[in-house]
Design a protein around this motif. Structure first.
Motif, PDB file in Angstrom:
ATOM      1  N   THR A  68     -57.853 -14.706 -57.828  1.00  0.00           N
ATOM      2  CA  THR A  68     -58.672 -15.055 -56.660  1.00  0.00           C
ATOM      3  C   THR A  68     -57.839 -15.680 -55.546  1.00  0.00           C
ATOM      4  O   THR A  68     -57.864 -15.214 -54.397  1.00  0.00           O
ATOM      5  CB  THR A  68     -59.799 -16.033 -57.058  1.00  0.00           C
ATOM      6  OG1 THR A  68     -60.575 -15.450 -58.100  1.00  0.00           O
ATOM      7  CG2 THR A  68     -60.687 -16.330 -55.867  1.00  0.00           C
ATOM      8  N   ASP A  69     -57.093 -16.716 -55.870  1.00  0.00           N
ATOM      9  CA  ASP A  69     -56.315 -17.429 -54.852  1.00  0.00           C
ATOM     10  C   ASP A  69     -55.213 -16.565 -54.253  1.00  0.00           C
ATOM     11  O   ASP A  69     -55.016 -16.545 -53.033  1.00  0.00           O
ATOM     12  CB  ASP A  69     -55.695 -18.701 -55.449  1.00  0.00           C
ATOM     13  CG  ASP A  69     -56.746 -19.747 -55.755  1.00  0.00           C
ATOM     14  OD1 ASP A  69     -57.856 -19.645 -55.199  1.00  0.00           O
ATOM     15  OD2 ASP A  69     -56.468 -20.650 -56.562  1.00  0.00           O
ATOM     16  N   GLY A  74     -53.168 -13.483 -50.039  1.00  0.00           N
ATOM     17  CA  GLY A  74     -52.322 -12.315 -49.872  1.00  0.00           C
ATOM     18  C   GLY A  74     -52.858 -11.297 -48.899  1.00  0.00           C
ATOM     19  O   GLY A  74     -52.081 -10.545 -48.293  1.00  0.00           O
ATOM     20  N   ILE A  75     -54.189 -11.257 -48.695  1.00  0.00           N
ATOM     21  CA  ILE A  75     -54.786 -10.281 -47.781  1.00  0.00           C
ATOM     22  C   ILE A  75     -54.267 -10.482 -46.358  1.00  0.00           C
ATOM     23  O   ILE A  75     -53.905  -9.527 -45.667  1.00  0.00           O
ATOM     24  CB  ILE A  75     -56.330 -10.378 -47.817  1.00  0.00           C
ATOM     25  CG1 ILE A  75     -56.858  -9.814 -49.136  1.00  0.00           C
ATOM     26  CG2 ILE A  75     -56.949  -9.630 -46.639  1.00  0.00           C
ATOM     27  CD1 ILE A  75     -58.356  -9.989 -49.333  1.00  0.00           C
ATOM     28  N   THR A 197     -46.526 -21.538 -50.399  1.00  0.00           N
ATOM     29  CA  THR A 197     -46.739 -21.496 -51.842  1.00  0.00           C
ATOM     30  C   THR A 197     -47.697 -20.384 -52.236  1.00  0.00           C
ATOM     31  O   THR A 197     -47.425 -19.613 -53.162  1.00  0.00           O
ATOM     32  CB  THR A 197     -47.292 -22.848 -52.344  1.00  0.00           C
ATOM     33  OG1 THR A 197     -46.383 -23.891 -51.979  1.00  0.00           O
ATOM     34  CG2 THR A 197     -47.446 -22.827 -53.856  1.00  0.00           C
ATOM     35  N   THR A 198     -48.810 -20.262 -51.529  1.00  0.00           N
ATOM     36  CA  THR A 198     -49.800 -19.245 -51.890  1.00  0.00           C
ATOM     37  C   THR A 198     -49.302 -17.831 -51.598  1.00  0.00           C
ATOM     38  O   THR A 198     -49.521 -16.912 -52.388  1.00  0.00           O
ATOM     39  CB  THR A 198     -51.124 -19.487 -51.144  1.00  0.00           C
ATOM     40  OG1 THR A 198     -50.863 -19.693 -49.754  1.00  0.00           O
ATOM     41  CG2 THR A 198     -51.834 -20.705 -51.687  1.00  0.00           C
ATOM     42  N   VAL A 199     -48.619 -17.649 -50.467  1.00  0.00           N
ATOM     43  CA  VAL A 199     -48.069 -16.327 -50.147  1.00  0.00           C
ATOM     44  C   VAL A 199     -46.980 -15.960 -51.141  1.00  0.00           C
ATOM     45  O   VAL A 199     -46.862 -14.799 -51.557  1.00  0.00           O
ATOM     46  CB  VAL A 199     -47.513 -16.289 -48.700  1.00  0.00           C
ATOM     47  CG1 VAL A 199     -46.779 -14.975 -48.421  1.00  0.00           C
ATOM     48  CG2 VAL A 199     -48.642 -16.468 -47.700  1.00  0.00           C
ATOM     49  N   LYS A 200     -46.215 -16.954 -51.538  1.00  0.00           N
ATOM     50  CA  LYS A 200     -45.152 -16.699 -52.520  1.00  0.00           C
ATOM     51  C   LYS A 200     -45.747 -16.242 -53.850  1.00  0.00           C
ATOM     52  O   LYS A 200     -45.215 -15.334 -54.498  1.00  0.00           O
ATOM     53  CB  LYS A 200     -44.333 -17.984 -52.724  1.00  0.00           C
ATOM     54  CG  LYS A 200     -43.155 -17.839 -53.674  1.00  0.00           C
ATOM     55  CD  LYS A 200     -42.120 -16.905 -53.103  1.00  0.00           C
ATOM     56  CE  LYS A 200     -40.895 -16.832 -53.995  1.00  0.00           C
ATOM     57  NZ  LYS A 200     -39.937 -15.829 -53.506  1.00  0.00           N
ATOM     58  N   LEU A 201     -46.855 -16.849 -54.266  1.00  0.00           N
ATOM     59  CA  LEU A 201     -47.499 -16.447 -55.516  1.00  0.00           C
ATOM     60  C   LEU A 201     -48.019 -15.008 -55.432  1.00  0.00           C
ATOM     61  O   LEU A 201     -47.874 -14.235 -56.379  1.00  0.00           O
ATOM     62  CB  LEU A 201     -48.647 -17.400 -55.840  1.00  0.00           C
ATOM     63  CG  LEU A 201     -48.263 -18.791 -56.332  1.00  0.00           C
ATOM     64  CD1 LEU A 201     -49.498 -19.650 -56.523  1.00  0.00           C
ATOM     65  CD2 LEU A 201     -47.472 -18.703 -57.636  1.00  0.00           C
ATOM     66  N   SER A 202     -48.608 -14.649 -54.289  1.00  0.00           N
ATOM     67  CA  SER A 202     -49.101 -13.281 -54.138  1.00  0.00           C
ATOM     68  C   SER A 202     -47.941 -12.297 -54.087  1.00  0.00           C
ATOM     69  O   SER A 202     -48.040 -11.174 -54.584  1.00  0.00           O
ATOM     70  CB  SER A 202     -49.958 -13.149 -52.876  1.00  0.00           C
ATOM     71  OG  SER A 202     -49.196 -13.365 -51.709  1.00  0.00           O
ATOM     72  N   SER A 242     -56.977 -16.832 -64.697  1.00  0.00           N
ATOM     73  CA  SER A 242     -57.987 -16.607 -63.665  1.00  0.00           C
ATOM     74  C   SER A 242     -59.397 -16.877 -64.181  1.00  0.00           C
ATOM     75  O   SER A 242     -60.240 -17.415 -63.462  1.00  0.00           O
ATOM     76  CB  SER A 242     -57.888 -15.176 -63.136  1.00  0.00           C
ATOM     77  OG  SER A 242     -56.628 -14.927 -62.568  1.00  0.00           O
ATOM     78  N   TYR A 243     -59.634 -16.492 -65.420  1.00  0.00           N
ATOM     79  CA  TYR A 243     -60.976 -16.647 -65.991  1.00  0.00           C
ATOM     80  C   TYR A 243     -61.073 -17.851 -66.940  1.00  0.00           C
ATOM     81  O   TYR A 243     -62.029 -17.971 -67.693  1.00  0.00           O
ATOM     82  CB  TYR A 243     -61.385 -15.363 -66.705  1.00  0.00           C
ATOM     83  CG  TYR A 243     -61.561 -14.205 -65.748  1.00  0.00           C
ATOM     84  CD1 TYR A 243     -62.701 -14.104 -64.966  1.00  0.00           C
ATOM     85  CD2 TYR A 243     -60.564 -13.259 -65.596  1.00  0.00           C
ATOM     86  CE1 TYR A 243     -62.856 -13.058 -64.062  1.00  0.00           C
ATOM     87  CE2 TYR A 243     -60.700 -12.202 -64.688  1.00  0.00           C
ATOM     88  CZ  TYR A 243     -61.852 -12.110 -63.929  1.00  0.00           C
ATOM     89  OH  TYR A 243     -61.999 -11.076 -63.032  1.00  0.00           O
TER      90      TYR A 243
END
Length: 307
Positions: A68-69, A74-75, A197-202, A242-243
């Motif tokens: 989700t994150d 990433g979008i 951080t979030t872009v790196k994870l995606s 994720s779940y």
């Protein structure tokens, strides 16, 4: 006396890595120092362990990612990420051929530059059956440039008057490893840190299609492509986190342990690298890594500034 010192040094650094007391570049450097000072008392065991530990570390890192994150963030950065990855991979393949660089080494450095540094190299190296020497050189080049980026990027961001969002995006796609991305963006500001951080994870999720591409590129004649099951476990780990199949505290512990395990593995990698290996390899790998890194840094910065 020296063999005893070698064993004490070896286990002391290994323990420090597993306890999280040293960083990835430091572990790699201490491993290389070890190889210069001592005759390796566990050389064959270390070489055999590297591939197994790398796979375990990559799978464990999946427990720190949520669909989700990473998809949500990433979008917005998908265009930039895809543009840089495709361009870097294409340029890396062409440049490696032009420089007559070993195909396996060129692919590892290109993978680390285009996606996520040591993690990408860790994921791709078993697929293309890279030997320890090749992995060592690729990781050494990537972490050396990581150290430079950590110091160089924040002043450059201010020089080009990048906003927090722009710098977060730039550091996430142009700096190889997560630790250096976090370090550079933290210096720039909290908003830059969050975005980076979030872009790196995606961006890390691109390990999956890159693995499939690597299987195709390095398929031997008359030999079927063997699916790397540790990548499947990596995907399962992402879904599990994720779940929330596992307690969050347990997942966090796995991720932390995996990061420490990766650092320990990097020490083993450095400890198996010798000066003779570097001399035999020559200056080409580092030249290749620098050109590729400058290419993705400049290209991504221009994209962020003008598109």
């Amino acid at each position: 006396m020296k063999p005893l010192l070698a064993k004490l040094y070896f286990f002391a650094v290994l323990a420090a890595a597993l306890l999280g007391l040293i960083s990835s570049p430091v572990a790699l450097g201490l491993g290389f120092i070890f190889s210069l000072w001592f005759k390796h008392p566990f050389l064959s065991a270390s070489e055999r362990s590297i591939q197994v530990l790398l796979k375990l570390a990559v799978v464990g890192l999946g427990f720190g990612m949520t669909l989700t994150d990473t998809i949500k963030t990433g979008i917005s950065s998908f265009g930039l990420t895809l543009f840089c990855i495709v361009l870097t991979l294409s340029f890396g393949i062409l440049l490696a051929r032009y420089l007559h660089l070993d195909k396996t080494l060129g692919h590892l450095i290109t993978s680390g530059t285009s996606i996520c540094g040591g993690s990408a190299i860790a994921a791709i190296s078993p697929i293309i059956r890279a030997d320890t020497k090749t992995i060592s050189i690729a990781l050494g080049a990537v972490f050396f440039l990581n150290a430079i980026a950590l110091i160089l990027f924040p002043p450059l961001g201010h020089l080009f008057h990048l906003s927090q969002q722009q710098f977060g995006l730039w550091s996430a796609v142009a700096i190889h490893d997560t630790s250096s991305v976090v370090g550079a963006s933290l210096t720039y500001g909290n908003e830059a840190l969050q975005i980076a951080t979030t872009v790196k994870l995606s961006r890390t999720l691109w390990i999956i299609p890159l693995s499939a591409l690597s299987m195709i590129l390095f398929k031997s004649k008359g030999q079927g492509i063997k699916f790397p099951f540790f990548i499947l476990f990596f995907i399962i780990a992402i879904f599990a986190n994720s779940y929330q199949i596992l307690p969050q505290s347990f997942s966090n512990s796995i991720v932390l342990l995996s990061k420490h395990l990766l650092v320990a593995t990097l020490f083993l990698v450095g400890s198996t690298l010798s000066l003779n290996d570097i001399k035999q390899t020559g200056i080409k790998p580092m030249l290749f890594a620098v050109i590729l890194w400058v290419f993705v840094s400049v290209t991504s910065l221009l994209y962020i500034l003008y598109f």
